[in-house]
Design an enzyme around this catalytic site. Structure first.
Site, PDB file in Angstrom:
ATOM      1  N   GLY A   1     -24.693  23.303  28.895  1.00  0.00           N
ATOM      2  CA  GLY A   1     -24.683  22.819  30.367  1.00  0.00           C
ATOM      3  C   GLY A   1     -24.905  23.678  31.257  1.00  0.00           C
TER       4      GLY A   1
ATOM      5  N   CYS B   1     -21.448  25.453  28.352  1.00  0.00           N
ATOM      6  CA  CYS B   1     -22.265  26.196  27.557  1.00  0.00           C
ATOM      7  C   CYS B   1     -23.703  25.804  27.746  1.00  0.00           C
ATOM      8  CB  CYS B   1     -21.679  26.006  26.055  1.00  0.00           C
ATOM      9  SG  CYS B   1     -22.213  27.256  25.074  1.00  0.00           S
TER      10      CYS B   1
ATOM     11  N   HIS C   1     -16.553  27.623  26.571  1.00  0.00           N
ATOM     12  CA  HIS C   1     -15.810  26.166  26.235  1.00  0.00           C
ATOM     13  C   HIS C   1     -14.288  26.253  26.613  1.00  0.00           C
ATOM     14  CE1 HIS C   1     -18.874  24.468  23.854  1.00  0.00           C
ATOM     15  NE2 HIS C   1     -19.378  25.739  23.634  1.00  0.00           N
TER      16      HIS C   1
ATOM     17  N   PRO D   1       0.848  -1.104   0.097  1.00  0.00           N
ATOM     18  CA  PRO D   1       0.036  -0.059   0.043  1.00  0.00           C
ATOM     19  C   PRO D   1       0.730   1.306   0.108  1.00  0.00           C
ATOM     20  CG  PRO D   1      -0.766  -1.605   1.566  1.00  0.00           C
ATOM     21  CD  PRO D   1       0.482  -2.180   1.212  1.00  0.00           C
TER      22      PRO D   1
ATOM     23  N   ARG E   1     -25.507  31.067  20.932  1.00  0.00           N
ATOM     24  CA  ARG E   1     -26.499  31.936  20.676  1.00  0.00           C
ATOM     25  C   ARG E   1     -27.112  32.674  22.007  1.00  0.00           C
ATOM     26  NH1 ARG E   1     -27.306  28.919  16.288  1.00  0.00           N
ATOM     27  NH2 ARG E   1     -26.531  30.090  14.483  1.00  0.00           N
TER      28      ARG E   1
ATOM     29  N   GLU F   1     -12.578  23.807  27.419  1.00  0.00           N
ATOM     30  CA  GLU F   1     -11.747  22.571  27.302  1.00  0.00           C
ATOM     31  C   GLU F   1     -10.904  23.066  25.987  1.00  0.00           C
ATOM     32  OE1 GLU F   1     -14.945  23.141  26.871  1.00  0.00           O
ATOM     33  OE2 GLU F   1     -15.806  22.405  25.068  1.00  0.00           O
TER      34      GLU F   1
HETATM   35  N1  GLN Z   1     -27.437  25.828  21.695  1.00  0.00           N
HETATM   36  C1  GLN Z   1     -26.797  26.825  22.833  1.00  0.00           C
HETATM   37  C2  GLN Z   1     -26.480  28.034  22.281  1.00  0.00           C
HETATM   38  O1  GLN Z   1     -26.712  28.399  21.180  1.00  0.00           O
HETATM   39  C3  GLN Z   1     -25.709  26.226  23.334  1.00  0.00           C
HETATM   40  C4  GLN Z   1     -24.466  26.099  22.343  1.00  0.00           C
HETATM   41  C5  GLN Z   1     -23.280  25.274  23.087  1.00  0.00           C
HETATM   42  O2  GLN Z   1     -23.519  24.600  23.932  1.00  0.00           O
HETATM   43  N2  GLN Z   1     -22.339  25.366  22.294  1.00  0.00           N
HETATM   44  O3  GLN Z   1     -26.811  29.161  23.214  1.00  0.00           O
END
Ligand code: GLN
Length: 530
Positions: free
Chosen positions: A377, A375, A503, A191, A456, A505
């Site tokens: 969460g 987020c 975020h 390969p 958003r 992470e």
């Molecule tokens: N859907 C949610 C928003 O737009 C959270 C987005 C996310 O967790 N990145 O605010």
């Protein structure tokens, strides 16, 4: 110094880890040189922001708000740089810009063609990014596998770049695969030979071959590959399968890769891998073990939560602890959190599995299981608290129930006016002011911090008062005091209950794990009595 280019192409099959390979190469050089990575994707989307993470993996977000390929996660984690969105080139972007140039009349009556015009556009793009960022070394990763039609123009661009910059300033690395078929029990080079043949047809002779294999390449197979590629054996490196991708820079270094790069590109390379090694040892010698649950929608594919998994790996090294991840499909009615010492509810879009996630958060809050909301969460933790602690019936996010009776999470007027590439999305790095004495403050250690965003919806200001009255702490706010960035529940009542609209992470690294993940793991260890 003349700018150097290192180009990586992939052969045989996809998923061999080109991103990690080139990031690892870069990590050997980054202590001395300014390294700038570019990723070239063949698809026609302008960026991956609109692509389904199940198909494409996580959308990685940069400080500047760019939504880019998840390989940028590897680049940032291995190189310690903050990347920019225009370092991710897609065919969508290429065609968009070439067509705009044509409409502006920039081509002065010429017939605009794939070659040379589009190919030259790509080549000039590489050169421009190098100049703008004062790069010593550019890493160019060409997506896909050699032979894919959609990446041909990138290949042509680097072929022609070699003519422009001279062979001493550009290096081609080809990542291939050496299988050991069962029953045959022998390393097979065919390969690789075929993929080298394809590459040669496009006018490229690699200078280094990295062959993925489950064992070290035998001298015999190296000889065979060398003979068909005009290389010597030491230019053929085994990309051996590892249990931990952070070992790859070490695997390469053991085989002399940094000195090979130094010789070929006339560089002085002294990789500094001591700290890196120490963290890998820490993780390998883990003497504790915990289980963290991740409750998410895309549980079918770990790649869609790649940075969260990485952030937990960084914590494993930091705490010398083995962390088992238990994926929870929140679309199912039943979930078992019995053996779990901590829970993450990650980001997400849309309504699938939402009520299940809210139930899990309630269970964490009532049973004092360490909880980290990211987020979505955070938004769901607010909804849960509004419903079950504040007694706000029908509390919800207007993302899911537009006309709910208590829209505790909603889209703010000012957000509606931002029409950019991500629609009305709040994207990229935003600062937050952290409340002193809070749990979040003790983890970050700073009053003003910055994390990346991609969302958003926000906590509705009309509900700020009641949420706080009932005991929710807004531990981080936007500098104007309007947007809730971090929440927590009192640390004397909960081992760990924290969430962020950001975020974190995305900025976690082996040497510097994200503070909120560290907090979660520390609390999970405590809960388990470790
Ligand atoms: N859907 C949610 C928003 O737009 C959270 C987005 C996310 O967790 N990145 O605010």
């Amino acid at each position: 110094m003349k700018r150097k280019y290192i180009v990586i192409t992939g052969g045989v099959l996809s998923g061999l880890g080109k991103g990690i390979a080139i990031a690892s190469i870069g990590s050997l050089l980054a202590s001395k040189y300014k390294v700038v990575p570019i990723k070239c994707d063949g698809y026609l989307n302008v960026d991956p922001g609109t692509m389904n993470p199940i198909e494409h993996g996580e959308v990685f977000v940069l400080d500047d708000g760019g939504e880019v390929d998840m390989d940028f996660g590897h680049y940032e984690r291995y190189l310690g740089v903050s990347c920019k969105s225009d370092w991710n080139l897609t065919m969508g972007k290429v065609f968009k810009e070439v067509r705009e140039k044509e409409r502006r009349g920039d081509y002065l009556g010429q017939t605009v063609q794939m070659i040379p015009h589009v190919s030259d556009f790509i080549k000039n793009y590489f050169v421009r990014i190098g100049e703008e960022n004062k790069a010593d070394i550019m890493l160019i990763e060409i997506g896909g596998t050699i032979g894919d039609m959609e990446n041909e123009l990138y290949i042509d661009a680097v072929r022609s770049l070699r003519r422009d910059v001279g062979k001493d300033n550009i290096l081609f690395v080809h990542l291939t695969y050496v299988p050991i078929p069962s029953g045959v029990d022998e390393q097979k080079s065919k390969p690789t030979q075929q993929s080298l043949g394809l590459l040669r047809q496009k006018g490229i002779e690699p200078n280094i071959i990295i062959a993925r294999c489950s064992e070290l390449l035998s001298p015999n197979i190296k000889r065979k590959i060398a003979a068909t590629s005009n290389l010597i054996e030491e230019e053929i490196i085994t990309g051996i399968d590892v249990d931990d991708v952070y070992k790859i820079p070490l695997v390469f270094e053991e085989q002399g890769l940094s000195q090979l790069l130094a010789r070929k590109l006339n560089l002085a390379v002294h990789p500094n891998l001591e700290k890196w090694k120490e963290f890998i040892r820490n993780r390998e010698n883990a003497d504790k073990e915990i289980t963290i649950a991740i409750a998410g929608k895309y549980t079918s594919l770990e790649d869609s939560y790649a940075s969260i998994v990485e952030a937990l790996k960084h914590c494993m090294a930091h705490f010398s602890t083995k962390i088992n991840i238990k994926w929870i499909n929140t679309e199912e009615n039943h979930f078992d959190l019995e053996k779990v010492s901590g829970v993450i509810v990650p980001g997400g879009f849309g309504s699938r599995g939402i009520e299940g996630k809210i139930k899990i958060i309630q269970h964490c809050r009532e049973n004092k299981i360490p909880f980290l909301g990211i987020c979505l969460g955070l938004q769901l933790a607010v909804i849960e608290f509004a419903r079950n602690v504040c007694g706000l019936e029908g509390a919800n996010t207007t993302e899911i129930v537009k006309d709910c009776s208590n829209p505790v999470i909603t889209i703010l007027e000012e957000q509606k006016n931002i029409i950019n590439k991500g629609g009305t999305m709040r994207l990229g790095a935003y600062p937050a002011i952290i409340k002193e004495d809070s749990l979040v403050h003790s983890l970050y250690g700073f009053k003003e911090i910055s994390e990346r965003h991609r969302h958003r919806y926000e906590v509705n200001p009309e509900y700020h008062e009641i949420l706080q009255e009932k005991g929710m702490i807004f531990s981080g706010m936007s500098p104007d005091g309007k947007l809730v960035e971090f929440i927590e529940l009192p640390k004397n009542e909960h081992l760990y209950f924290a969430a962020t609209q950001a975020h974190p992470e995305l900025k976690s690294s082996l040497l510097k794990p994200a503070p909120l993940f560290k907090g979660l793991v520390e609390a999970a260890l405590k809960r388990k009595g470790l």
